[in-house]
Enzyme design. Structure first.
Site, mmCIF file in Angstrom:
data_model
loop_
_atom_site.group_PDB
_atom_site.id
_atom_site.type_symbol
_atom_site.label_atom_id
_atom_site.label_comp_id
_atom_site.label_asym_id
_atom_site.label_seq_id
_atom_site.Cartn_x
_atom_site.Cartn_y
_atom_site.Cartn_z
ATOM 1 N N ASP A 30 23.515 -11.366 4.576
ATOM 2 C CA ASP A 30 23.765 -12.234 3.593
ATOM 3 C C ASP A 30 25.280 -12.243 3.191
ATOM 4 O O ASP A 30 25.679 -13.718 2.917
ATOM 5 C CB ASP A 30 22.958 -11.602 2.198
ATOM 6 C CG ASP A 30 23.240 -12.623 1.065
ATOM 7 O OD1 ASP A 30 22.877 -13.515 0.832
ATOM 8 O OD2 ASP A 30 23.601 -12.059 -0.161
ATOM 9 N N MET A 39 8.364 4.953 5.413
ATOM 10 C CA MET A 39 8.661 3.416 5.027
ATOM 11 C C MET A 39 9.892 3.203 4.068
ATOM 12 O O MET A 39 10.554 2.321 4.149
ATOM 13 C CB MET A 39 7.390 3.128 4.217
ATOM 14 C CG MET A 39 6.238 2.952 5.225
ATOM 15 S SD MET A 39 6.541 1.999 6.635
ATOM 16 C CE MET A 39 6.768 0.342 6.173
ATOM 17 N N GLU A 40 10.223 4.229 3.399
ATOM 18 C CA GLU A 40 11.337 4.203 2.461
ATOM 19 C C GLU A 40 12.722 4.176 3.458
ATOM 20 O O GLU A 40 13.609 3.344 3.095
ATOM 21 C CB GLU A 40 11.503 5.478 1.663
ATOM 22 C CG GLU A 40 10.484 5.182 0.475
ATOM 23 C CD GLU A 40 9.050 5.490 0.975
ATOM 24 O OE1 GLU A 40 8.261 4.829 -0.280
ATOM 25 O OE2 GLU A 40 8.735 6.096 1.982
ATOM 26 N N LEU A 56 0.908 -1.109 -0.053
ATOM 27 C CA LEU A 56 0.085 0.044 -0.063
ATOM 28 C C LEU A 56 0.865 1.317 -0.044
ATOM 29 O O LEU A 56 0.126 2.358 0.147
ATOM 30 C CB LEU A 56 -0.951 0.042 1.369
ATOM 31 C CG LEU A 56 -1.868 -1.177 1.135
ATOM 32 C CD1 LEU A 56 -2.798 -1.042 2.526
ATOM 33 C CD2 LEU A 56 -2.712 -1.255 -0.078
ATOM 34 N N CYS A 57 2.146 1.013 -0.294
ATOM 35 C CA CYS A 57 2.861 2.254 -0.395
ATOM 36 C C CYS A 57 2.639 2.894 -1.765
ATOM 37 O O CYS A 57 3.092 2.324 -2.813
ATOM 38 C CB CYS A 57 4.389 1.885 0.086
ATOM 39 S SG CYS A 57 4.793 1.718 1.666
ATOM 40 N N HIS A 58 3.112 4.214 -1.757
ATOM 41 C CA HIS A 58 2.794 5.045 -2.955
ATOM 42 C C HIS A 58 4.241 5.006 -3.905
ATOM 43 O O HIS A 58 5.217 5.019 -3.004
ATOM 44 C CB HIS A 58 2.336 6.528 -2.993
ATOM 45 C CG HIS A 58 0.937 6.598 -2.401
ATOM 46 N ND1 HIS A 58 0.844 6.639 -1.060
ATOM 47 C CD2 HIS A 58 -0.045 7.018 -2.856
ATOM 48 C CE1 HIS A 58 -0.457 6.672 -0.726
ATOM 49 N NE2 HIS A 58 -1.100 6.965 -2.118
#
EC number: 4.6.1.17
Length: 159
Positions: A128, A113-114, A75-77
């Site tokens: 990793d 969020m970014e 739901l992020c733009h």
């Protein structure tokens, strides 16, 4: 109590309509930590890791992840980021790496969020690259440190 913005009146998930919002300069900072054995951290710091420069790879991964957040989190733009910065610091006394990310834009929705995605993916990249020498590393305390701009104003996490 504040309502969830991504849930409609029927309880269904939806993408927030930001078309009527004013564009403002928005910035967010986030952090994450990767705890590891002293020997693993020394491999990174000394540049002796067989896979190459761990910090450079994690930095690029974090930047790429910030740009792809809209593709990873449903739901992020999609955003036109004007700045993504990822800094990595070895804290040898505590056997950990601290990652701090900064994202910025002039737009209609925030970049929290970014910033969180950038820090998280940088941490995952360290894991990793180092899992061949240590599998029990711990990624922890991913959090938003600060955000500015937008309707909700300024937020700063407590230390």
């Amino acid at each position: 109590m504040t309502q969830f913005t991504h849930i409609n009146a029927s309880g269904e998930a939806n993408m927030v309509d930001v078309s009527a919002k004013a564009e403002t300069v928005r910035e967010a900072r986030a952090e994450a930590f990767v705890h590891m054995a002293p020997e693993t951290l020394q491999l990174i710091v000394s540049g002796q890791h067989h896979k190459g420069d761990v910090f450079a790879t994690a930095r690029i991964a974090g930047i790429q992840a910030a740009k792809k957040t809209w593709d990873l989190i449903p739901l992020c733009h999609p955003l036109l980021l004007s700045k993504v910065e990822v800094q990595l610091e070895a804290i040898e006394a505590e056997n950990k790496v601290r990652i701090e990310s900064v994202c910025k834009l002039a737009g209609k929705t925030g970049v929290e969020m970014e910033a969180l995605t950038a820090a998280s993916v940088a941490a995952l990249t360290i894991y990793d690259m180092c899992k061949a020498v240590q599998k029990d590393m711990v990624i922890g305390q991913v959090r938003l440190l600060e955000k500015t701009g937008g309707k909700s104003g300024h937020f700063k996490a407590e230390s």
